[in-house]
Enzyme design. Structure first.
Site, PDB file in Angstrom:
ATOM      1  N   SER A 439       0.814  -1.214   0.000  1.00 40.76           N
ATOM      2  CA  SER A 439       0.000   0.000   0.000  1.00 40.76           C
ATOM      3  C   SER A 439       0.848   1.264   0.000  1.00 40.76           C
ATOM      4  O   SER A 439       0.334   2.348  -0.257  1.00 40.76           O
ATOM      5  CB  SER A 439      -0.931   0.011   1.220  1.00 40.76           C
ATOM      6  OG  SER A 439      -0.172  -0.062   2.421  1.00 40.76           O
ATOM      7  N   HIS A 460      -2.158  -3.304  -5.416  1.00 34.87           N
ATOM      8  CA  HIS A 460      -2.618  -2.853  -4.104  1.00 34.87           C
ATOM      9  C   HIS A 460      -4.088  -3.220  -3.936  1.00 34.87           C
ATOM     10  O   HIS A 460      -4.972  -2.586  -4.505  1.00 34.87           O
ATOM     11  CB  HIS A 460      -2.425  -1.330  -3.985  1.00 34.87           C
ATOM     12  CG  HIS A 460      -2.972  -0.748  -2.724  1.00 34.87           C
ATOM     13  ND1 HIS A 460      -3.350   0.580  -2.620  1.00 34.87           N
ATOM     14  CD2 HIS A 460      -3.219  -1.298  -1.500  1.00 34.87           C
ATOM     15  CE1 HIS A 460      -3.793   0.822  -1.409  1.00 34.87           C
ATOM     16  NE2 HIS A 460      -3.736  -0.300  -0.713  1.00 34.87           N
ATOM     17  N   GLU A 472      -5.669  -1.315  -7.133  1.00 38.10           N
ATOM     18  CA  GLU A 472      -4.755  -0.320  -7.685  1.00 38.10           C
ATOM     19  C   GLU A 472      -3.521  -1.041  -8.220  1.00 38.10           C
ATOM     20  O   GLU A 472      -2.801  -1.697  -7.468  1.00 38.10           O
ATOM     21  CB  GLU A 472      -4.373   0.668  -6.577  1.00 38.10           C
ATOM     22  CG  GLU A 472      -3.611   1.880  -7.042  1.00 38.10           C
ATOM     23  CD  GLU A 472      -3.386   2.869  -5.907  1.00 38.10           C
ATOM     24  OE1 GLU A 472      -3.216   4.064  -6.196  1.00 38.10           O
ATOM     25  OE2 GLU A 472      -3.366   2.459  -4.728  1.00 38.10           O
ATOM     26  N   ASN A 510      -3.637   6.056  -1.364  1.00 41.12           N
ATOM     27  CA  ASN A 510      -3.123   6.476  -0.059  1.00 41.12           C
ATOM     28  C   ASN A 510      -2.553   7.885  -0.094  1.00 41.12           C
ATOM     29  O   ASN A 510      -2.549   8.588   0.918  1.00 41.12           O
ATOM     30  CB  ASN A 510      -2.062   5.489   0.428  1.00 41.12           C
ATOM     31  CG  ASN A 510      -2.693   4.242   1.021  1.00 41.12           C
ATOM     32  OD1 ASN A 510      -3.815   4.274   1.506  1.00 41.12           O
ATOM     33  ND2 ASN A 510      -1.984   3.133   0.968  1.00 41.12           N
TER      34      ASN A 510
END
Length: 729
Positions: A439, A460, A472, A510
């Site tokens: 992540s 991800h 992702e 993120n």
């Protein structure tokens, strides 16, 4: 070739078949509606026709309205929308009355809908206008009205008919939540009338047509003395239902979703007037929703763009790379979840961990999920056995022989990941794509441990894997097209939505969500009431406030990320004020929901009780609190400015991925259509103006990126400048 055709058999039963030859699923167009109208007229005026069956030439009935029709109607303005909707009402009402005398309600011809499979949106609104709905017993079929999920509501009579058929309370899950049902569930709920064996569908439909009486053709709302099930709004039993529904809708939508309010208004106001007038009310409310920029943004992001990404809009042009055998390294929560979704998609899985006990626990996660499915009647014993049979839990890396994709999901530690990379590459053959699940760790750095960096890619997943729809995909500096295609094809196989981004710290999701959390924590440190922070977020459409979100993801994880980021950025690190709060919370042992203690207080059972009182003692609240709008602007712009910077820096290459990823990844205000759609709604000029005020008061993190300022000067929109409108058409 027309979408509707009609044949009449020797017994006088006309069958109208819906079959859009150019598509795998039937969708309704303006031209098709006109054709259907003409066929209905022909059948009703033909003395030799005793009744009509409306069915499909495909395995499913219909997937809904062609969105090009909606776009065309919107382009024509409010009057064009209203006129178009009323024309649909006219055709469906003609089917409903079927040539009967308007006074005696006699002389009509029976019309039955025969549904071989899925019937959604207009695919159910059309059958609801028929006198009977018979569906094939197809457990894979879905029946319902999902329009609310993409920012509109059933506007072709579905809202009015279903609420009058079931009553407001019983219709609510189907109208307000877009609940979909199997044929048997739909019959149990009263949406349809019969479920029969697929091979008997047309025979049963014909039998009903030939045996129907005139009383069978009169809808309850057309019959004398009709009363709405559960009570009308002005009745003693109905009044509390509508009051409760209003409170429920506002509680769930926080007032930011126009479609939900308009739908409830259509049901409430429609219940006070005759049926024909109720249809006009529904049309007016539908028009108002369609003219709202929120609805067009939601349709674009949650339907058009999402579907385009799932179909490979940004897939490199290489051969099919579907996964046949998958290796998953690390049987923790993430690895176990990946193994489950893959096995559930008929992919053979090798699940590896350092101990057999850990590997077995990972496989047991799949068994637990399947057991839950069995309790809900969604999974059979045979299905469970098949899925579990596809997962081999082991400690032996040699079992990876023959895999064509490996997903490594071990600890977020570069050294640990590098060691695993070496072990895997010693076993798998050249051509096997290596995906690391992370992540935050930059993919290019992790790929340095690989002998084949062109076959190394980041994937991800979001937790929990079985529930979160976004994946992702991160392209490192040396990642090749085959690796990207493999990752995209795998995500398609497990029926999730992919976005592809270029490598950078925190990638895209993120990168945007961490500033949101940090802004909330920063406000607490400044003396802003924590309740104001949390409620401001929810009132602007965020599913969780920043403090609840950090509790859910764990405070110690936040501390770990902060330390790693500070080490990487050095003197440029901007979040010291946040760290004071976060580190203090960790020192107090308040690590979030998992510890039953975080920014919120929890019961022994893990139930959230309210914000922790100790926050106020440590961070006293100012007497002068900021306005709700100011707090919302800080929370929203903390996210959207990072999205713009990601686009500006080339981390994000497609604004469609930016919008869809934001909504599916962390729940960014779905009513807005995503960060770029929201900026288009308010306008780049207004966004820059707000940024100036925030920058002056709170510092350079709110400084408008060069791209946004340039667009403001030129009066541009993101979807206009970056071709999104063309791509979505």
């Amino acid at each position: 070739m027309t979408d509707f055709t009609m044949t009449t058999d020797a017994d006088g039963v006309a069958t109208i078949t819906w079959d859009v030859k150019s598509k795998s699923m039937n969708v309704m167009s303006t031209e098709a509606f006109a054709t259907l109208n003409g066929l209905i007229d022909t059948a009703l005026t033909d003395a030799g026709v005793k009744g009509i069956i409306i069915t499909s030439g495909k395995k499913d009935f219909a997937g809904g309205m062609d969105l090009k029709v909606i776009a065309k109607m919107r382009a024509g303005g409010a009057q064009a929308i209203f006129d178009g909707v009323m024309q649909m009402h006219h055709v469906l009402r003609k089917i409903e009355r079927a040539g009967m005398d308007p006074k005696t309600l006699k002389g009509g011809k029976p019309i039955v809908a025969a549904l071989p499979g899925t019937a959604l949106g207009i695919g159910l609104e059309l059958p609801l206008s028929c006198h009977r709905i018979i569906a094939a017993d197809n457990p894979k079929a879905k029946i319902g009205l999902p329009e609310i999920m993409v920012g509109i509501f059933p506007g072709a009579g579905g809202t009015t008919r279903l609420s009058r058929k079931l009553g407001a309370m019983m219709a609510a899950p189907f109208l307000l939540e877009g609940k979909l049902s199997s044929p048997k569930e739909a019959k149990g709920a009263g949406l349809i009338d019969e479920v029969v064996a697929p091979e008997d569908l047309l025979k049963r439909a014909k039998d009903w047509v030939l045996s129907a009486t005139e009383a069978d053709l009169v809808k309850p709302w057309d019959a004398k003395g009709y009363k709405m099930p559960g009570g009308a709004p002005y009745s003693a039993p109905g009044f509390p239902i509508f009051v409760g529904a209003s409170a429920m809708v506002h509680g769930k939508t926080m007032g930011v979703y126009p479609a939900a309010k308009a739908l409830l208004a259509a049901v409430y106001e429609g219940a006070l007037v005759p049926f024909e007038t109720a249809l006009k009310i529904e049309a007016r409310q539908f028009t108002s929703v369609l003219m709202n920029p929120s609805s067009s943004a939601m349709i674009r992001s949650l339907f058009i763009n999402k579907e385009a990404l799932e179909k490979g809009a940004n897939r490199p042009k290489v051969e099919d790379m579907a996964v046949k055998k998958l290796g998953v390294i690390g049987a923790g929560m993430m690895g176990a979840g990946i193994a489950y979704v893959a096995a559930n998609a008929a992919i053979e899985v090798v699940l590896i961990d350092s101990t057999q006990d850990a590997a077995d626990r990972g496989k047991a996660h799949s068994e637990a999920l399947l057991d839950k499915g069995m309790k809900r009647g969604k999974v059979t014993a045979e299905k469970k056995a098949e899925v579990l049979g596809r997962i081999t839990a082991t400690t032996d890396y040699a079992a990876l022989k023959g895999v064509d994709l490996v997903v490594e999901a071990v600890f977020e530690d570069p050294k640990v990941k590098a060691d695993v990379t070496h072990k895997i590459e010693a076993v798998v053959s050249a051509g096997c794509i290596y995906a690391t699940n992370t992540s935050t760790l930059p993919i290019t750095g992790l790929a340095a441990a690989s002998k084949r960096p062109d076959e190394f890619i980041g994937i991800h997943f979001f937790s929990p894997v079985d529930k979160m729809n976004l994946v992702e995909i991160i392209r490192g500096k040396q990642t090749g097209d085959r690796a990207v295609a493999k990752a995209l094809d795998f995500v398609r196989q497990i029926r999730k939505t992919p976005i592809v981004v270029n490598d950078a710290r925190f990638f895209y999701a993120n990168r945007c969500i961490i500033p949101y959390i940090n802004e909330g924590i920063r406000m607490v440190a400044e003396g802003v009431e924590p309740a104001l922070v949390e409620n401001a977020a929810k009132l602007v459409g965020m599913p969780l406030g920043p403090l609840q979100l950090v509790d859910e993801t764990s405070i110690d994880l936040g501390v770990k990320i902060a330390k790693a980021t500070k080490a990487a950025m050095g003197k440029d690190y901007p979040d010291e004020a946040v760290d004071h709060v976060l580190f203090w919370m960790a020192d107090q042992g308040r690590l979030g929901k998992k510890a039953n203690a975080g920014f919120y207080a929890y019961s022994d059972k893990g139930e959230r009780l309210g914000l922790w009182e100790g926050l106020e003692a440590k961070y006293p609240q100012d007497k002068m609190q900021p306005s709700l709008t100011d707090v919302q602007h800080r929370l929203l712009f903390a996210q959207v400015l990072e999205a713009v910077r990601a686009l500006e820096e080339g981390v994000l290459t497609d604004i469609r991925e930016g919008d869809v990823g934001a909504i599916l990844g962390w729940g960014f205000a779905p009513w807005s259509g995503g960060p770029f759609s929201w900026l288009d709604i308010i306008g780049a000029g207004r966004a820059v103006e707000i940024c100036r005020g925030l920058t002056a008061q709170f510092g350079p993190r709110f400084h408008a990126p060069t791209l946004l300022r340039e667009m403001a000067e030129k009066g541009e929109t993101f979807y206009g400048r970056f071709g999104g409108e063309k791509a979505a058409a």
